[in-house]
Design a protein around this motif. Structure first.
Motif, PDB file in Angstrom:
ATOM      1  N   HIS A  77      72.927  85.704 -88.885  1.00  7.42           N
ATOM      2  CA  HIS A  77      72.519  87.132 -89.236  1.00  7.42           C
ATOM      3  C   HIS A  77      73.374  88.309 -88.527  1.00  7.42           C
ATOM      4  O   HIS A  77      73.757  88.489 -87.427  1.00  7.42           O
ATOM      5  CB  HIS A  77      71.038  87.347 -88.490  1.00  7.42           C
ATOM      6  N   ARG A  79      76.813  88.282 -88.822  1.00  2.55           N
ATOM      7  CA  ARG A  79      77.904  87.971 -88.562  1.00  2.55           C
ATOM      8  C   ARG A  79      78.902  87.724 -89.548  1.00  2.55           C
ATOM      9  O   ARG A  79      79.904  87.129 -89.354  1.00  2.55           O
ATOM     10  CB  ARG A  79      77.984  86.763 -87.345  1.00  2.55           C
ATOM     11  N   PRO A  82      82.683  89.327 -89.003  1.00  2.00           N
ATOM     12  CA  PRO A  82      83.602  88.932 -88.176  1.00  2.00           C
ATOM     13  C   PRO A  82      84.189  87.378 -88.472  1.00  2.00           C
ATOM     14  O   PRO A  82      85.256  87.071 -88.330  1.00  2.00           O
ATOM     15  CB  PRO A  82      83.053  88.704 -86.733  1.00  2.00           C
ATOM     16  N   PHE A  83      82.986  86.443 -89.137  1.00  2.00           N
ATOM     17  CA  PHE A  83      83.461  85.351 -89.644  1.00  2.00           C
ATOM     18  C   PHE A  83      84.579  85.484 -90.710  1.00  2.00           C
ATOM     19  O   PHE A  83      85.395  84.575 -90.757  1.00  2.00           O
ATOM     20  CB  PHE A  83      82.128  84.545 -90.010  1.00  2.00           C
ATOM     21  N   THR A  85      86.499  87.619 -91.167  1.00  2.00           N
ATOM     22  CA  THR A  85      88.037  88.225 -90.408  1.00  2.00           C
ATOM     23  C   THR A  85      88.665  87.059 -90.046  1.00  2.00           C
ATOM     24  O   THR A  85      89.921  87.079 -90.405  1.00  2.00           O
ATOM     25  CB  THR A  85      87.470  89.408 -89.245  1.00  2.00           C
ATOM     26  N   GLY A  86      87.961  86.161 -89.521  1.00  2.00           N
ATOM     27  CA  GLY A  86      88.556  84.716 -88.989  1.00  2.00           C
ATOM     28  C   GLY A  86      89.192  84.085 -89.998  1.00  2.00           C
ATOM     29  O   GLY A  86      90.372  83.783 -89.992  1.00  2.00           O
ATOM     30  N   ASN A 111      77.972  97.109 -85.992  1.00  2.00           N
ATOM     31  CA  ASN A 111      79.130  97.364 -85.216  1.00  2.00           C
ATOM     32  C   ASN A 111      80.123  96.450 -85.857  1.00  2.00           C
ATOM     33  O   ASN A 111      81.375  97.254 -85.699  1.00  2.00           O
ATOM     34  CB  ASN A 111      78.775  96.833 -83.584  1.00  2.00           C
ATOM     35  N   HIS A 112      79.818  95.240 -86.453  1.00  2.00           N
ATOM     36  CA  HIS A 112      81.035  94.463 -87.061  1.00  2.00           C
ATOM     37  C   HIS A 112      81.445  95.382 -88.287  1.00  2.00           C
ATOM     38  O   HIS A 112      82.681  95.028 -88.648  1.00  2.00           O
ATOM     39  CB  HIS A 112      80.514  93.408 -87.411  1.00  2.00           C
ATOM     40  N   HIS A 115      83.970  98.095 -87.381  1.00  2.00           N
ATOM     41  CA  HIS A 115      85.030  97.784 -86.909  1.00  2.00           C
ATOM     42  C   HIS A 115      86.086  96.944 -87.956  1.00  2.00           C
ATOM     43  O   HIS A 115      87.236  97.093 -87.953  1.00  2.00           O
ATOM     44  CB  HIS A 115      84.881  96.803 -85.525  1.00  2.00           C
ATOM     45  N   ARG A 119      89.699  98.468 -88.978  1.00  2.00           N
ATOM     46  CA  ARG A 119      91.148  97.642 -89.250  1.00  2.00           C
ATOM     47  C   ARG A 119      91.389  97.458 -90.486  1.00  2.00           C
ATOM     48  O   ARG A 119      92.601  97.284 -90.514  1.00  2.00           O
ATOM     49  CB  ARG A 119      90.494  96.360 -88.594  1.00  2.00           C
TER      50      ARG A 119
END
Lengths: 289, 382
Positions: A77, A79, A82-83, A85-86, A111-112, A115, A119
């Motif tokens: 939930h 995320r 960022p997943f 992004t990786g 927050n993710h 960011h 970026r």
């Protein structure tokens, strides 16, 4: 009355995991519409489908990843970003799409979101905004309009909601558009544009949730929502994102609000590292093993 | 000239050695967030990743760092993050996702004293049970514990190999003392380092079942962008990777996730012994505490006490069989650790009443004084 032929093929069957149908979405829900429009927009983009990956978070929209027949990731939930992004940074050849809901992307994942936009990681975010947490039964979301009812705002919501396009634009997104589930062709065009846009793009798709949100807010059927969108949407391209707030029973400003050029994370990374390691070395980046 | 793989003898601290171990293991993606006493690992990786053609990214928090290394793992990279207690707490949910999706990656936890902010710059070993059980639900995990800068290097490589082999996040449970200790580290030439890389599918995409286990109970892993069109989820799923919301599928999947560690534990579990052949008292310890314990055991021997040492290298899965066998012939286990007694409970459980277990707890902020351990050995020998 049996006019529905269950054996009938859907035009998008080739891109769906048909062995997982029926899906979990309620009658009148707009996620299926947005999914079909997404697939149409994706096909029009001409992108190589083997390189397209779908990442979802949790919630009704989060289930999209499980129905699309591409490499697809149903994560935790909030995320998905960022997943994603990786995935993108470890293999820049991938076209990464995050397909998730408003609660997932802007509350627990807020927050993710800021960011990833800051970026300017090269990816497309498709947010289905139904103003509520559908999966858990209709709680207030950070997008729920003031005074709207939900199971956790039973007397009316008294929290100021996010204006998603404004948040995205202010955080650095290079492409921001908003449509509703009524605007299928325009939504499709924006999805294609967003997919082909280099950088962090966001498309917000306002979508009916008759079962929980609508039931509490005098729009108990999908058709009620669709009529409302049709009668109250105002197309205003290049509208100032600061002025596209959504109010309960108010007008919905839709259109393409942001379409700018800004170097991506990888562009700047290559530029900066290139000074030390040489442009050639950096260009091949993660492929060097 | 960019440095690729370092080879030779170096004077470096445990954090730096960990980063170099990751590079030797083939790690080419690091995502992290600054936190004492693990920051040096991120700093080293920021410097070194571009040198070896990898990617470094400083994420917005530890939740994002953990999510990013899972994504990178699915993109085919060997990936890693490093943190300390507060960040480790934040990573727990996505460590669970890594377990469920079976995504190989490495998480280094340089333990400091907690709970909460605790003693940010000072040593502890209080996250050992969190390593085992910290994410919700039932699962098995692999956790290693280094006792020196050299082991920070070597066990990081081992952590990558185990993660690739058994497809799960592997935890390197370091501590502040070992991470900040500067000593000699020998890095062999790359051709002498044994590396393991995940098993890829050997069938065409139409026949590929992402969660069909092999003989070792580990499924072959496709990566994104290679045409397999696979789906993976944190939900309970079948061999296709599709969600199935039933007790039967839960039973099948979770049993396999636990058993893939259980049936392979002889390959996973490592420990070192000294003087256990005739020992009446065995000191069982790990991390920096094992170094101090070793000193106390040597002193006890000089006093004529038949003391031995069992140093845990793999902490999870726990070397249950070894403790059981030792319990039959020794009087007592002495378990010094920098927490209120986490691994001592495990030793006691495995000893099953056959030998006494004497915990030597220490709340953190410093390491044990050797005399404290020696006293416990003397009492145990009586």
């Amino acid at each position: 009355m049996s006019r529905i032929n269950l054996n009938h093929k859907h035009p998008m069957d080739a891109y769906l995991r048909t062995d997982r149908i029926p899906h979990i979405w309620c009658p009148g829900c707009g996620i299926g519409t947005v999914l079909e429009v997404f697939l149409t927009g994706l096909l029009k983009s001409g992108l190589a489908l083997d390189k397209v990956v779908i990442v979802s978070g949790i919630g009704c929209t989060g289930r999209v990843a499980g129905y699309i027949k591409l490499d697809s990731f149903h994560t935790t939930h909030g995320r998905a970003l960022p997943f994603a992004t990786g995935l993108k940074l470890a293999n820049p050849e991938l076209k990464v799409v995050v397909f998730s809901g408003d609660g997932d992307l802007f509350s627990i994942g807020g927050n993710h979101f800021i960011h990833a936009a800051r970026r300017n990681v090269d990816m497309t975010v498709l947010c289905v905004n139904n103003f509520t947490y559908g999966m858990t039964g209709g709680q207030a979301a950070p997008t729920t309009p003031l005074t709207a009812r939900s199971t956790t705002s039973p007397y009316g919501n008294y929290e100021q909601p996010f204006n998603i396009p404004y948040l995205a634009a202010a955080s650095g997104a290079v492409y921001v558009a908003r449509w509703t589930a009524v605007h299928v062709r325009r939504l499709e065009t924006s999805i294609t544009e967003a997919l082909l846009k280099k950088g962090f793009s966001l498309v917000e798709a306002i979508s009916p949730c008759p079962t929980v949100y609508g039931r509490m807010n005098r729009q108990p059927t999908g058709l009620d929502h669709m009529k409302y969108y049709r009668e109250n949407s105002i197309i205003k391209h290049d509208a100032d994102p600061r002025e596209v707030d959504i109010e309960q029973n108010g007008k919905i400003i839709v259109g393409k609000f942001v379409d700018i050029e800004r170097p991506t994370f990888s562009d700047i990374q290559a530029q900066v590292l290139g000074k030390t390691f040489g442009a050639e070395a950096v260009a091949t980046g993660a492929k060097r093993k | 000239m960019a440095r690729k793989h370092l080879t030779g003898e170096f004077f470096m601290n445990g954090d730096i050695a960990c980063a170099e171990g990751a590079i030797s293991a083939g790690c080419r993606f690091f995502a992290g967030y600054p936190i004492t006493p693990a920051t040096e690992i991120a700093e080293r990786m920021a410097e070194r990743m571009p040198e070896v053609g990898g990617t470094f990214i400083q994420m917005e928090d530890e939740i994002a760092s953990m999510a990013a290394i899972l994504g990178a793992s699915w993109a085919g990279a060997k990936s890693m993050t490093a943190t300390s207690g507060p960040g480790f707490s934040l990573m727990m949910e996505n460590i669970g996702l890594g377990i469920m999706m079976e995504a190989p990656c490495v998480v280094t936890d340089v333990q400091r004293a907690g709970p909460s902010t605790g003693l940010p710059t000072l040593v502890a070993q209080g996250d050992m049970m969190q390593a085992r059980w910290g994410s919700h639900g039932c699962y098995s995990i692999i956790a290693l514990s280094p006792s020196s800068a050299q082991e920070m290097y070597e066990l990081t490589i081992r952590a990558f190999n185990l993660s690739e082999k058994y497809r799960l996040p592997v935890l390197l449970m370091a501590d502040e003392a070992v991470a900040h200790m500067t000593e000699k580290v020998t890095i062999p030439p790359p051709e002498e380092i044994e590396l393991y890389t995940r098993r890829k599918p050997d069938v065409p995409p139409q026949k590929y079942l992402p969660y069909l286990p092999g003989a070792d109970l580990v499924p072959a892993m496709a990566i994104a962008g290679e045409g397999y069109g696979f789906h993976t989820t944190g939900l309970t799923h079948d061999e296709k990777g599709y969600p199935v919301m039933t007790a039967e599928e839960q039973e099948k999947l979770i049993r396999r996730l636990v058993e893939k560690i259980e049936v392979n534990k002889d390959d996973i579990i490592e420990y070192e012994e000294q003087g256990t052949e005739d020992a009446e008292v065995v000191v069982c310890s790990y991390g920096v505490s094992a170094r101090i314990s070793k000193f106390a055991v040597e002193r006890a021997r000089q006093e004529g006490i038949k003391a031995g040492m069992l140093k845990l290298v793999t902490v999870w899965p726990f070397p249950e069989g070894r403790i059981k066998r030792l319990a039959k012939k020794v009087k007592a286990f002495v378990v010094p650790e920098i927490n209120c007694g986490q691994i001592s409970l495990e030793v006691e459980r495995c000893a099953g009443g056959a030998a006494k277990t004497i915990p030597v707890p220490h709340m953190g902020g410093s390491v044990h004084h050797p005399d404290t351990i020696l006293d416990a050995i003397r009492k145990a020998a009586r």
